[in-house]
Design a protein around this motif. Structure first.
Motif, mmCIF file in Angstrom:
data_model
loop_
_atom_site.group_PDB
_atom_site.id
_atom_site.type_symbol
_atom_site.label_atom_id
_atom_site.label_comp_id
_atom_site.label_asym_id
_atom_site.label_seq_id
_atom_site.Cartn_x
_atom_site.Cartn_y
_atom_site.Cartn_z
ATOM 1 N N HIS A 178 0.825 -1.214 0.000
ATOM 2 C CA HIS A 178 0.000 0.000 0.000
ATOM 3 C C HIS A 178 0.857 1.262 0.000
ATOM 4 C CE1 HIS A 178 -2.941 -2.928 2.145
ATOM 5 N NE2 HIS A 178 -3.009 -3.052 0.836
ATOM 6 N N ASP A 233 -1.089 3.565 2.541
ATOM 7 C CA ASP A 233 -0.593 3.510 3.917
ATOM 8 C C ASP A 233 0.396 4.661 4.118
ATOM 9 O OD1 ASP A 233 -2.095 1.300 4.507
ATOM 10 O OD2 ASP A 233 -0.403 -0.094 4.628
ATOM 11 N N ARG A 266 -4.434 1.341 -3.432
ATOM 12 C CA ARG A 266 -5.197 0.122 -3.120
ATOM 13 C C ARG A 266 -6.673 0.281 -3.465
ATOM 14 N NH1 ARG A 266 -4.324 -0.046 3.067
ATOM 15 N NH2 ARG A 266 -4.992 1.996 3.711
ATOM 16 N N HIS A 271 3.291 -1.943 6.694
ATOM 17 C CA HIS A 271 2.006 -1.241 6.556
ATOM 18 C C HIS A 271 1.880 -0.157 7.613
ATOM 19 C CE1 HIS A 271 -0.011 -4.248 3.853
ATOM 20 N NE2 HIS A 271 0.995 -4.978 4.312
ATOM 21 N N GLU A 302 2.564 -3.481 11.199
ATOM 22 C CA GLU A 302 1.621 -2.354 11.104
ATOM 23 C C GLU A 302 2.065 -1.264 12.076
ATOM 24 O OE1 GLU A 302 -1.144 -1.482 9.504
ATOM 25 O OE2 GLU A 302 -2.005 -3.293 8.595
HETATM 26 ZN ZN LIG Z 1 -1.614 -1.683 4.443
#
Ligand SMILES: [Zn+2]
Length: 258
Positions: free
Chosen positions: A26, A52, A77, A148, A220
């Motif tokens: 992303h 992201d 995305r 991410h 993340e």
């Molecule tokens: Zn992501």
């Protein structure tokens, strides 16, 4: 329709220096002209729904710090989410959190397939190729790390998590990363938060990691921690230490087992 003026994937960084291969699905909010901006408002087109925020910066700093290759998406995305299979409704969402995506409403199966062929197919072919090249060059199984970011406020709820380590069926690297994170004591970290496999976020991990017998983790980071280049560099330096420790730990365990 001319699609020669944009590409779906960018590959950078050296092969053969680190067991890690970095992936950032992303990375970009770019919407090729042929999609007419998907009918998005300006706010939506630059929001976390489109990409992201900060993730590519972190991934690039990690790539240079670790000496690892990086495969990054070059398309939003919202056009096609490279971390979703074609059969997932989230692959081409008609609505993302609070934003409507008019250009994704009522698509034919042919258009969905066309976007998959244009974006998902070359992206994942590049990931597979780089993992294979890395395996050949290092003479050991490569390790997949995807990068991410998540939004601090989602559906009106504030999140206080700093960093999540996600896994599907191979927890070793995520668990070792969490142990290293707890040792450092700097960030609030957790396993399979703020998302988990049930949210459909482990497509890349399963495709190139679990199903291939390769250790893997999805990282993340809360995006307000990486919203400037300086902040991203600082978090990347931290993650580099965590990953180095975690990889050493699982490699040691493998050695003891075998
Ligand atoms: Zn992501």
């Amino acid at each position: 329709m001319d699609t020669d003026d944009w590409i779906a994937v960018d590959v950078t960084g050296p092969i053969g220096q680190s067991p890690i291969v970095l992936v950032c699905e992303h990375a970009s909010a770019f919407i090729p002209e042929e999609f007419g901006g998907l009918g998005l408002t300006r706010d939506a087109a630059s929001s976390h729904a489109a990409w992201d925020i900060g993730a590519l910066d972190v991934a690039k700093f990690l790539s240079s710090g670790l000496g690892a290759p990086l495969v990054a998406g070059r398309v939003s995305r919202l056009v096609y989410d490279c971390n979703r299979p074609l059969e997932s409704a989230g692959a081409i969402p008609a609505k993302s959190e609070i934003y409507d995506v008019p250009g994704n409403v009522g698509l034919s199966n042919e258009e969905r397939q066309r976007r998959y062929d244009l974006i998902h197919q070359p992206f994942h072919a590049a990931v597979a190729n780089i993992l294979f090249a890395q395996e050949q060059a290092m003479a050991r199984p490569p390790i997949l790390v995807t990068v991410h970011s998540f939004t601090p406020v989602y559906n009106g709820v504030r999140r206080d998590l700093d960093i999540g380590y996600l896994f599907d069926s191979r927890p070793a690297l995520a668990e070792s990363a969490l142990t290293a994170e707890q040792g450092a004591g700097q960030f609030k970290a957790a396993l399979n938060e703020p998302y988990a496999p049930k949210d459909g976020v482990t497509h890349t991990l399963v495709l190139h990691g679990d199903s291939q017998g390769r250790e893997n983790v999805m990282i993340e980071v809360r995006n307000d921690l990486i919203d400037t280049s300086k902040n991203a560099a600082s978090v990347a330096a931290h993650l580099q230490e965590v990953l180095t420790k975690a990889v050493a730990q699982i490699t040691e365990t493998e050695g003891q087992a075998g």
